[in-house]
Enzyme design. Structure first.
Site, short mmCIF file in Angstrom:
data_model
loop_
_atom_site.label_atom_id
_atom_site.label_comp_id
_atom_site.label_asym_id
_atom_site.label_seq_id
_atom_site.Cartn_x
_atom_site.Cartn_y
_atom_site.Cartn_z
N VAL A 117 0.86 -1.18 0.00
CA VAL A 117 0.00 0.00 0.00
C VAL A 117 0.89 1.23 0.00
CG1 VAL A 117 -2.03 -1.05 1.03
CG2 VAL A 117 -0.24 -0.20 2.51
N CYS A 118 0.51 2.20 -0.82
CA CYS A 118 1.26 3.45 -0.96
C CYS A 118 2.72 3.14 -1.31
CB CYS A 118 1.12 4.28 0.30
SG CYS A 118 1.48 6.04 0.09
#
Length: 331
Positions: A117-118
């Site tokens: 994520v990210c």
């Protein structure tokens, strides 16, 4: 319904973004509220030791287990968040801890699917898990990821990308979209949609949805180009042909194209289309205008032209976009 327990491990380390850690468990918990034990997820937070981890927000999080304790566990989903450091000029840079990279590499060997994520994509890349794969990350570190890992095909535009058993997500809040996509894979689109509504997301964004909008682009370094950008924003219904823009900027067409590529990384025509799509997005989100009226107001002239631009830039159609993102007040 599949009742197999799915062990989900979220990697913890100092400086991690808090929402990257807390967002995915919320999605899994809401699914369990919806369908009960059939959800099947057991979520644990893992770190190098059992000591509290201090996130970027300053909130301390207590791990459930350690990386070593998971060494022999069969993991269903490994979720890897990221960390950035600020640089001069307001820029950020993804940073990775070699020890965490090694733990991720080891855990991934016993994992059915891995998701970042990210800026967690940088950890996956360091671990060699993205070599030869297409991946995304937050737009602010995409260039860094591409430069440091040439074996990775970096696509900075989509919200999430799946390549084989490896998933990558674009931004901090996009961790919700990514987790919904994991839920959809396990339990179907209908279940994921119900969770999305509980999150007041109404409808999930498709993975191909662009994470970019024109205002996110860096401000140009020359006053002439910045003034021209403001001119474009205020005259979207005008033709805005390259000749018109060149005359407004007091440049030749060739000079204008060269300056735009140097300053903004795109041609004037591409930038104008992006600005028009952005304006159309706002009208679709907050109003009830017909597509014909929106097309005219934003300079597309015809609905077909509007639709083609949306497909190029956002990977969806204006109607699909409106259905997904119109404001709660309008709904």
């Amino acid at each position: 319904m599949d009742r197999t327990e799915r062990l989900v491990v979220i990697v913890l380390f100092d400086g991690v973004d808090l929402l990257d850690v807390t967002g995915p468990p919320e999605v899994f918990a809401l699914l369990e509220r919806d369908i009960g034990d059939a959800a099947g997820y057991r979520v644990v937070l893992a770190a190098a030791t059992d000591a509290p981890v201090t996130t970027f927000a300053g909130v301390r999080v207590l791990p459930d287990t350690t990386f070593a304790a998971l060494a022999r566990e069969r993991i269903d989903t490994l979720i890897v968040p990221g960390r950035v450091e600020a640089e001069p000029g307001g820029r950020v840079r993804a940073v990775t801890d070699p020890d965490v990279v090694e733990h991720v590499k080891a855990l991934a060997r016993n994992t059915r699917r891995v998701a970042s994520v990210c800026v967690g994509a940088h950890l996956l890349a360091e671990a060699g898990l993205l070599d030869g794969r297409r991946a995304t990350t937050h737009w602010s570190t995409a260039e860094q990821l591409a430069a440091e890992h040439p074996a990775v095909e970096v696509d900075a535009d989509p919200i999430s990308i799946r390549d084989g058993h490896v998933w990558t997500g674009a931004g901090i809040t996009a961790c919700l979209d990514l987790t919904l996509a994991l839920v959809a894979e396990d339990h179907g689109e209908a279940a994921a949609l119900r969770v999305a509504r509980q999150l007041v997301m109404y409808l999930k964004r498709p993975s191909g949805q662009s994470q970019f909008s024109v205002p996110l682009e860096p401000v140009s370094t020359t006053r002439r180009v910045e003034e021209l950008r403001h001119h474009i924003a205020g005259h979207l219904a005008d033709p805005l042909a390259i000749g018109d823009l060149a005359r407004t900027a007091h440049l030749s067409e060739r000079q204008l194209t060269r300056v735009f590529k140097a300053e903004l990384g795109r041609t004037p025509a591409a930038y104008v289309e992006e600005a028009r799509v952005e304006a159309a997005r706002h009208r679709l989100e907050g109003g009830d205008d017909t597509l014909d009226r929106i097309a005219g107001a934003c300079g597309f002239n015809t609905v077909d032209t509007l639709i083609r631009a949306f497909r190029r830039r956002l990977g969806t159609t204006p109607t699909e976009y409106r259905n997904r993102f119109r404001t709660a007040a309008r709904d």
